[in-house]
Design a protein around this motif. Sequence first.
Motif, PDB file in Angstrom:
ATOM      1  N   PRO A  78       0.896  -1.294  -0.157  1.00 20.64           N
ATOM      2  CA  PRO A  78       0.071  -0.052  -0.090  1.00 20.64           C
ATOM      3  C   PRO A  78       0.670   1.223  -0.019  1.00 20.64           C
ATOM      4  N   PRO A  79       0.332   2.477  -0.398  1.00 21.05           N
ATOM      5  CA  PRO A  79       1.012   3.642  -0.365  1.00 21.05           C
ATOM      6  C   PRO A  79       0.998   4.139   1.182  1.00 21.05           C
ATOM      7  N   VAL A  85       0.925  11.811  -2.873  1.00 16.04           N
ATOM      8  CA  VAL A  85       1.913  11.076  -3.837  1.00 16.04           C
ATOM      9  C   VAL A  85       2.370   9.786  -3.178  1.00 16.04           C
ATOM     10  N   ASP A  86       2.401   8.617  -3.874  1.00 14.83           N
ATOM     11  CA  ASP A  86       2.921   7.356  -3.356  1.00 14.83           C
ATOM     12  C   ASP A  86       4.488   7.293  -3.601  1.00 14.83           C
ATOM     13  N   ALA A  87       5.007   7.624  -2.696  1.00 15.50           N
ATOM     14  CA  ALA A  87       6.816   7.608  -2.695  1.00 15.50           C
ATOM     15  C   ALA A  87       7.101   6.315  -2.881  1.00 15.50           C
ATOM     16  N   GLY A 112     -11.346   2.031  -5.437  1.00 22.27           N
ATOM     17  CA  GLY A 112     -11.571   3.387  -5.079  1.00 22.27           C
ATOM     18  C   GLY A 112     -10.837   4.526  -6.256  1.00 22.27           C
ATOM     19  N   VAL A 113     -10.069   4.128  -6.892  1.00 20.31           N
ATOM     20  CA  VAL A 113      -9.819   5.208  -7.810  1.00 20.31           C
ATOM     21  C   VAL A 113     -10.635   5.772  -8.750  1.00 20.31           C
ATOM     22  N   TYR A 114     -12.063   4.953  -8.851  1.00 22.67           N
ATOM     23  CA  TYR A 114     -13.035   5.318  -9.780  1.00 22.67           C
ATOM     24  C   TYR A 114     -13.812   6.406  -9.008  1.00 22.67           C
ATOM     25  N   THR A 132     -11.003  10.327  -2.202  1.00 23.76           N
ATOM     26  CA  THR A 132     -10.178  10.242  -0.747  1.00 23.76           C
ATOM     27  C   THR A 132      -8.678  10.299  -0.982  1.00 23.76           C
ATOM     28  N   PRO A 133      -8.064  10.909   0.176  1.00 24.14           N
ATOM     29  CA  PRO A 133      -6.471  10.872  -0.021  1.00 24.14           C
ATOM     30  C   PRO A 133      -6.012   9.530  -0.553  1.00 24.14           C
ATOM     31  N   ARG A 134      -6.357   8.492   0.421  1.00 28.73           N
ATOM     32  CA  ARG A 134      -5.570   7.054  -0.103  1.00 28.73           C
ATOM     33  C   ARG A 134      -5.994   6.720  -1.468  1.00 28.73           C
TER      34      ARG A 134
END
Length: 326
Positions: A78-79, A85-87, A112-114, A132-134
Motif C-alpha cells: 500500500p502507499p 503522492v505514493d513515494a 477506489g480510484v473510480y 479520498t486521499p488514499r
Amino acid sequence: MPARFRRERILIVGCGDVGLRVATGLRGRVQVLALTSSRERDALLRQRGVLPLHGDLDQPASLRRLAGLGTRVLHLAPPSGEGWVDARTRALAQVLRQRSAPRALVYGSTSGVYGDCAGAIVFETRATRADTPRARRRVDAEASVRFFGRASGVRSSILRIPGIYAPDREGGTPAGRLRKGTPVLRAQDDVYTNHIHADDLARACVKALWQGRAQRVYNVNDDTRLKMGDYFDLAADLYGLPRPPRVARSTAQSELPLMLLSFMSESRRMDNTRLKRELRLKLRYPTVEDGLQMVVPGAGLEPARLAAGDFESPESTNFTTRAAIC
C-alpha cells in the motif's frame, strides 16, 4: 545457461495475505522472493517457500539489492499514509530501472480510484475520479507504474481490486461485524459494493504476471452485483445471525466511523469482462454466496484445492503438481 539461472524469479513487494497465497500457489514452480522490512517474518516466509529480502520502501537506499533480481514483479504494497503522492511506488520503480529490468510488473491498485459512480457499471476505460486521499495516492502509484512501463519497455499491468474476503483471512468475512450489530444503510440510501475472493485474486495476480497486456488495467472482481446491505443480509442468513439494522444516511453519519462511511459514500458495479477474456481467469467463487458458503456451520464443505492448471503460465512447462491455496 544452467537451469538455476534460467528459472523464473518472482519478486513480491508487499507479501501479506494475498502475496502469501500467490507464493503458496507458485511454490516449487518458480523461485519466489519477497521484500520485507521485518526480520520477524523471515520464518513464515521461508515456511511458505519464499526467500526473504530485507528492505524498506520508505528508505529507498535499502532497496538497491532488488535491482535485477526479479524476472517478474508483483507489487502489492500500500502507499504511505500521507499526501497525494505514493513515494513507495516511485522508489520501487526507480530501483527496478537499474540493471536488467523485469519482464513484467503487476501492481495491485484499488477500485477506489473510480470514486463514486452513482451505481453505474464501470469499465476500465472510465476516467479515475478519486475522492479520498488514499485513493488519490493509488492514482499516483498507477501513473508511476505506467510511466515505468513505457520508459523501460516493461509489460506493466494494473489490477483494480475491490473488497477482498475469504474465510481463512483475518477479518475476511462479515461475521464479526454482524455479531456487533453494526448498522447498514436503508435500501433507498444504500450503495453497490464489489468483492473478490482472496484465492481468485491470487490467481488473477499470477495470470497477469504472465498474460497481462502492456499498460493494461483490469477490474478484478467477481460477478456479484449486490448493494452493501443486501450483502450483509445474505451473510447473516448463511451464518444464522441476525440481519443488521438499517439506518438512514443522516443517522449513519453520527453513528459510524469515518472509514466505514467513506465506503458507504461510493457506489459502482464493476465489469470484469476484460479479466475473463484477456487473462482467461475462470472464477472459482463467481459470487460472494459461493465464497461465504464455504464457512456455513454444518454444511460439510471443505475449502477447494487449486489445481496446478489454475496457476499455469504459457511460458512454463513444469507446472505438473497440485497445490492448495490456504
